[in-house]
Design a protein around this motif. Structure first.
Motif, PDB file in Angstrom:
ATOM      1  N   ILE A  43      -5.425   0.356   9.932  1.00 38.06           N
ATOM      2  CA  ILE A  43      -6.340   0.584   8.813  1.00 38.06           C
ATOM      3  C   ILE A  43      -5.517   0.655   7.529  1.00 38.06           C
ATOM      4  CG2 ILE A  43      -7.966   2.203   7.739  1.00 38.06           C
ATOM      5  CD1 ILE A  43      -8.799   3.112  10.491  1.00 38.06           C
ATOM      6  N   ILE A  44      -5.973  -0.021   6.500  1.00 35.41           N
ATOM      7  CA  ILE A  44      -5.392   0.136   5.169  1.00 35.41           C
ATOM      8  C   ILE A  44      -6.497   0.633   4.244  1.00 35.41           C
ATOM      9  CG2 ILE A  44      -4.209  -0.944   3.221  1.00 35.41           C
ATOM     10  CD1 ILE A  44      -3.104  -3.031   5.107  1.00 35.41           C
ATOM     11  N   ASN A  45      -6.426   1.885   3.861  1.00 32.97           N
ATOM     12  CA  ASN A  45      -7.377   2.427   2.899  1.00 32.97           C
ATOM     13  C   ASN A  45      -6.999   1.969   1.486  1.00 32.97           C
ATOM     14  OD1 ASN A  45      -9.020   3.803   4.736  1.00 32.97           O
ATOM     15  ND2 ASN A  45      -7.702   5.617   4.718  1.00 32.97           N
ATOM     16  N   HIS A  46      -7.982   1.817   0.650  1.00 25.68           N
ATOM     17  CA  HIS A  46      -7.787   1.345  -0.728  1.00 25.68           C
ATOM     18  C   HIS A  46      -7.000   0.029  -0.739  1.00 25.68           C
ATOM     19  CE1 HIS A  46      -9.668   4.764  -2.637  1.00 25.68           C
ATOM     20  NE2 HIS A  46      -9.007   5.553  -1.821  1.00 25.68           N
ATOM     21  N   LEU A  47      -7.496  -0.901   0.058  1.00 21.74           N
ATOM     22  CA  LEU A  47      -6.902  -2.240   0.086  1.00 21.74           C
ATOM     23  C   LEU A  47      -6.919  -2.878  -1.295  1.00 21.74           C
ATOM     24  CD1 LEU A  47      -5.833  -4.602   1.916  1.00 21.74           C
ATOM     25  CD2 LEU A  47      -8.231  -5.330   2.119  1.00 21.74           C
ATOM     26  N   ASP A  48      -7.899  -2.510  -2.111  1.00 23.87           N
ATOM     27  CA  ASP A  48      -8.021  -3.061  -3.459  1.00 23.87           C
ATOM     28  C   ASP A  48      -6.787  -2.791  -4.309  1.00 23.87           C
ATOM     29  OD1 ASP A  48      -9.016  -0.250  -4.955  1.00 23.87           O
ATOM     30  OD2 ASP A  48      -9.690  -0.490  -2.896  1.00 23.87           O
ATOM     31  N   ALA A  81       0.828  -1.206   0.000  1.00 22.27           N
ATOM     32  CA  ALA A  81       0.000   0.000   0.000  1.00 22.27           C
ATOM     33  C   ALA A  81       0.863   1.256   0.000  1.00 22.27           C
ATOM     34  CB  ALA A  81      -0.927   0.000   1.215  1.00 22.27           C
ATOM     35  N   PHE A  82       0.290   2.343  -0.498  1.00 26.10           N
ATOM     36  CA  PHE A  82       0.945   3.641  -0.366  1.00 26.10           C
ATOM     37  C   PHE A  82       0.999   4.009   1.105  1.00 26.10           C
ATOM     38  CE2 PHE A  82      -0.966   4.080  -4.699  1.00 26.10           C
ATOM     39  CZ  PHE A  82       0.237   4.143  -5.388  1.00 26.10           C
ATOM     40  N   ASP A  83       2.085   4.661   1.515  1.00 23.13           N
ATOM     41  CA  ASP A  83       2.271   4.967   2.935  1.00 23.13           C
ATOM     42  C   ASP A  83       1.084   5.732   3.521  1.00 23.13           C
ATOM     43  OD1 ASP A  83       4.688   3.711   2.891  1.00 23.13           O
ATOM     44  OD2 ASP A  83       5.894   5.540   2.749  1.00 23.13           O
ATOM     45  N   GLN A  84       0.525   6.676   2.744  1.00 20.01           N
ATOM     46  CA  GLN A  84      -0.567   7.497   3.274  1.00 20.01           C
ATOM     47  C   GLN A  84      -1.851   6.705   3.472  1.00 20.01           C
ATOM     48  OE1 GLN A  84       0.872   7.879   0.295  1.00 20.01           O
ATOM     49  NE2 GLN A  84      -0.576   8.478  -1.306  1.00 20.01           N
ATOM     50  N   ASN A  85      -1.895   5.487   2.924  1.00 13.91           N
ATOM     51  CA  ASN A  85      -3.095   4.661   3.083  1.00 13.91           C
ATOM     52  C   ASN A  85      -3.013   3.711   4.268  1.00 13.91           C
ATOM     53  OD1 ASN A  85      -4.499   5.769   0.916  1.00 13.91           O
ATOM     54  ND2 ASN A  85      -3.690   4.297  -0.560  1.00 13.91           N
ATOM     55  N   VAL A  86      -1.876   3.649   4.943  1.00 17.58           N
ATOM     56  CA  VAL A  86      -1.724   2.808   6.139  1.00 17.58           C
ATOM     57  C   VAL A  86      -1.810   3.717   7.356  1.00 17.58           C
ATOM     58  CG1 VAL A  86      -0.271   1.160   7.362  1.00 17.58           C
ATOM     59  CG2 VAL A  86      -0.276   1.201   4.860  1.00 17.58           C
ATOM     60  N   LYS A 117      -7.630   2.437 -13.037  1.00 17.09           N
ATOM     61  CA  LYS A 117      -6.630   2.844 -12.049  1.00 17.09           C
ATOM     62  C   LYS A 117      -6.390   1.733 -11.029  1.00 17.09           C
ATOM     63  CE  LYS A 117      -6.146   6.756 -10.097  1.00 17.09           C
ATOM     64  NZ  LYS A 117      -6.366   7.990  -9.290  1.00 17.09           N
ATOM     65  N   GLN A 118      -7.466   1.092 -10.588  1.00 16.25           N
ATOM     66  CA  GLN A 118      -7.303  -0.033  -9.664  1.00 16.25           C
ATOM     67  C   GLN A 118      -6.453  -1.132 -10.293  1.00 16.25           C
ATOM     68  OE1 GLN A 118     -11.537  -0.847  -9.003  1.00 16.25           O
ATOM     69  NE2 GLN A 118     -11.165  -0.639  -6.813  1.00 16.25           N
ATOM     70  N   LEU A 119      -6.776  -1.475 -11.526  1.00 17.76           N
ATOM     71  CA  LEU A 119      -6.077  -2.564 -12.199  1.00 17.76           C
ATOM     72  C   LEU A 119      -4.609  -2.219 -12.410  1.00 17.76           C
ATOM     73  CD1 LEU A 119      -6.579  -5.358 -13.377  1.00 17.76           C
ATOM     74  CD2 LEU A 119      -7.034  -4.275 -15.586  1.00 17.76           C
ATOM     75  N   SER A 120      -4.315  -0.970 -12.759  1.00 18.58           N
ATOM     76  CA  SER A 120      -2.925  -0.548 -12.943  1.00 18.58           C
ATOM     77  C   SER A 120      -2.142  -0.641 -11.638  1.00 18.58           C
ATOM     78  CB  SER A 120      -2.879   0.882 -13.489  1.00 18.58           C
ATOM     79  OG  SER A 120      -3.479   0.963 -14.765  1.00 18.58           O
ATOM     80  N   ALA A 121      -2.794  -0.280 -10.531  1.00 21.39           N
ATOM     81  CA  ALA A 121      -2.123  -0.380  -9.230  1.00 21.39           C
ATOM     82  C   ALA A 121      -1.804  -1.838  -8.903  1.00 21.39           C
ATOM     83  CB  ALA A 121      -3.001   0.227  -8.142  1.00 21.39           C
ATOM     84  N   ALA A 122      -2.751  -2.748  -9.179  1.00 26.77           N
ATOM     85  CA  ALA A 122      -2.495  -4.171  -8.930  1.00 26.77           C
ATOM     86  C   ALA A 122      -1.371  -4.685  -9.814  1.00 26.77           C
ATOM     87  CB  ALA A 122      -3.768  -4.981  -9.177  1.00 26.77           C
ATOM     88  N   ALA A 123      -1.302  -4.169 -11.048  1.00 25.36           N
ATOM     89  CA  ALA A 123      -0.220  -4.569 -11.942  1.00 25.36           C
ATOM     90  C   ALA A 123       1.134  -4.140 -11.395  1.00 25.36           C
ATOM     91  CB  ALA A 123      -0.441  -3.976 -13.332  1.00 25.36           C
ATOM     92  N   GLU A 124       1.184  -2.949 -10.808  1.00 25.69           N
ATOM     93  CA  GLU A 124       2.437  -2.471 -10.199  1.00 25.69           C
ATOM     94  C   GLU A 124       2.846  -3.374  -9.039  1.00 25.69           C
ATOM     95  OE1 GLU A 124       4.442  -0.221 -11.188  1.00 25.69           O
ATOM     96  OE2 GLU A 124       3.231   0.717 -12.762  1.00 25.69           O
ATOM     97  N   VAL A 125       1.863  -3.800  -8.232  1.00 23.07           N
ATOM     98  CA  VAL A 125       2.156  -4.691  -7.110  1.00 23.07           C
ATOM     99  C   VAL A 125       2.744  -5.996  -7.617  1.00 23.07           C
ATOM    100  CG1 VAL A 125       1.105  -6.117  -5.302  1.00 23.07           C
ATOM    101  CG2 VAL A 125       0.461  -3.710  -5.531  1.00 23.07           C
TER     102      VAL A 125
END
Length: 467
Positions: A109-114, A78-83, A322-330
């Protein structure tokens, strides 16, 4: 072709070509959440109307979506600001290590867990044909704790109890269908449950249970004797409101229609009939009214239903992409750098030659001339260190993290991670982790004649990615 592009090509390869298949999958996924009632009954009786709890008799039915063993990896991705760290119902800035924070009684809490868990994203995207866009937040709460005071949210939610149990109180909505700026209990003097009267729902979610709550309903949640892990599937209905959609479309028309760029005339504060206008401080009433009415007619003519539908379609495509691109980066990061999975089945061995001693409020770990410190060592950490000698190892000198002498599964993982960092333990064999293949973006495209992707994204560099 880079790793990320290869991963995206796999998404396209495994995409469902038949849109009807996606709809069938979406209906089945929603039914799995609703605990026996039909989707028709849910939308007729509960959607945007009233909250409801669905008690399931299958505690493990969502274990493939997310579990306590996935928390650490998701936090790493996750991005730091989301933890976020919460203690005593307040945001806490003392920690940057989730495991030490947890051992000190802090909620996570992890925001935008997706965007940090491909499996969670897969589950969210299964619901896209119904809700358009779904994202997820994660809440891990220690026993005997409460993450946040009573508050309202600007989104409809489906709350899945993944592990443990949590007691929820839900009160009627002070302002049904609230927008973001109308949320209560956030950034204001905290609300108190005792001041809110009798809740409409007071129920405990056990593992596998689901709570649906429309936006605007006051709620709080507390744990008793167990750790609680739940994920919140959020549908951003404040953004989907007719009024919000109209406001966005009018804003776009204000840029497109030249007549809407004109200013109100001088003297608009002091209107006068055209024949009576004698001073510059007065504007002609009839002329101003005509300008206004003509502009309203021009806007209304452009606010047709099909344009609204296509605008919504474009927005959903953008956010789901955007969600899918983030998962691809992971996934590409894991492929390049590997993943240090710490799970209950991970096998570790004790490190020879390390010395541990307690000095005042610190634990000192000395190894090969170097010293590491843990301030205010948690009791579970001390308990595990004392119990290491009693753990039976296999012929290779290894044991599973599940064998650490604490009862809570995430606490076992947290203790193990700290001991790995302190070199008390070393990794012997990682656990295997399976990641689901991603679904293609739904909807698959949009009408560029209606939806301006470049303007909406706010970044001209994304023109190729979303056209």
């Amino acid at each position: 072709m880079c790793i990320r592009d290869r991963w995206m090509s796999r998404v396209r390869k495994f995409a469902m070509s038949d849109e009807q298949d996606r709809r069938v999958m979406a209906d089945a996924t929603l039914c799995s959440l609703l605990g026996g009632i039909s989707t028709g009954q849910f939308f007729a009786e509960h959607w945007e109307k009233q909250p409801v709890v669905f008690h399931h008799d299958n505690p493990g039915q969502f274990s493939e979506v997310f579990s306590v063993e996935d928390v650490g990896t998701a936090a790493d991705n996750a991005f730091d600001q989301n933890v976020l760290f919460f203690k005593d119902c307040k945001l806490n800035h003392e920690y940057n290590n989730i495991y030490l924070a947890w051992l000190h009684g802090v909620s996570l809490i992890i925001n935008h867990l997706d965007k940090a868990s491909p499996n969670v994203l897969h589950f969210c995207h299964r619901l896209s044909p119904i809700f358009g866009h779904v994202y997820a937040n994660m809440y891990l709460t220690p026993a005997g704790s409460q993450t946040a005071p009573p508050h309202t949210d600007d989104r409809d939610v489906l709350i899945i109890q993944v592990f443990g149990r949590k007691h929820w109180k839900v009160w009627n909505a002070p302002l049904p269908g609230c927008y973001k700026e109308e949320q209560l209990g956030k950034g204001q003097p905290p609300l108190r449950a005792e001041d809110l009267g009798e809740p409409s729902i007071s129920d405990t979610l056990e593992q596998g249970d689901v709570l649906y709550m429309p936006r605007g309903y006051l709620h709080e949640a507390t744990t008793s004797d167990t750790t609680s892990l739940h994920i919140t599937l959020a549908i951003p209905t404040a953004d989907f409101a007719w009024g919000h959609m109209m406001a966005e479309m009018v804003e776009q028309l204000a840029r497109q229609l030249p007549q809407l760029r004109r200013s109100v005339p001088p003297g608009f504060l002091n209107l006068a009939d055209d024949c009576q206008r004698t001073q510059a401080s007065s504007a002609p009433r009839q002329e101003c009214e005509k300008l206004w009415n003509d502009a309203v007619q021009d806007v209304v003519a452009k606010l047709d239903f099909e344009s609204a539908r296509k605008t919504f379609e474009g927005k959903m495509h953008y956010h789901n992409q955007k969600q899918l691109s983030a998962a691809a980066e992971v996934c590409s990061s894991v492929a390049l750098n590997g993943s240090r999975e710490v799970r209950l089945s991970t096998r570790v061995r004790k490190t020879e030659g390390i010395k541990v001693k307690k000095v005042e409020n610190e634990l000192l770990f000395e190894y090969e001339g170097r010293t590491a410190r843990v301030r205010d060592p948690p009791q579970h950490l001390i308990q595990s260190l004392k119990g290491l000698g009693g753990i039976e190892c296999d012929k290779k000198g290894t044991f599973a993290i599940a064998e650490l002498p604490v009862t809570d599964p995430f606490t076992k993982i947290a203790v193990a991670d700290v001991l790995l960092q302190m070199r008390v333990l070393e990794m012997a064999k990682q656990a295997n982790v399976e990641t689901r293949e991603m679904l293609s973006v739904y909807p698959v495209g949009f009408d560029p004649e209606v939806f301006d992707m470049v303007r909406y994204s706010g970044d001209s560099n994304r023109q190729d990615a979303f056209s």
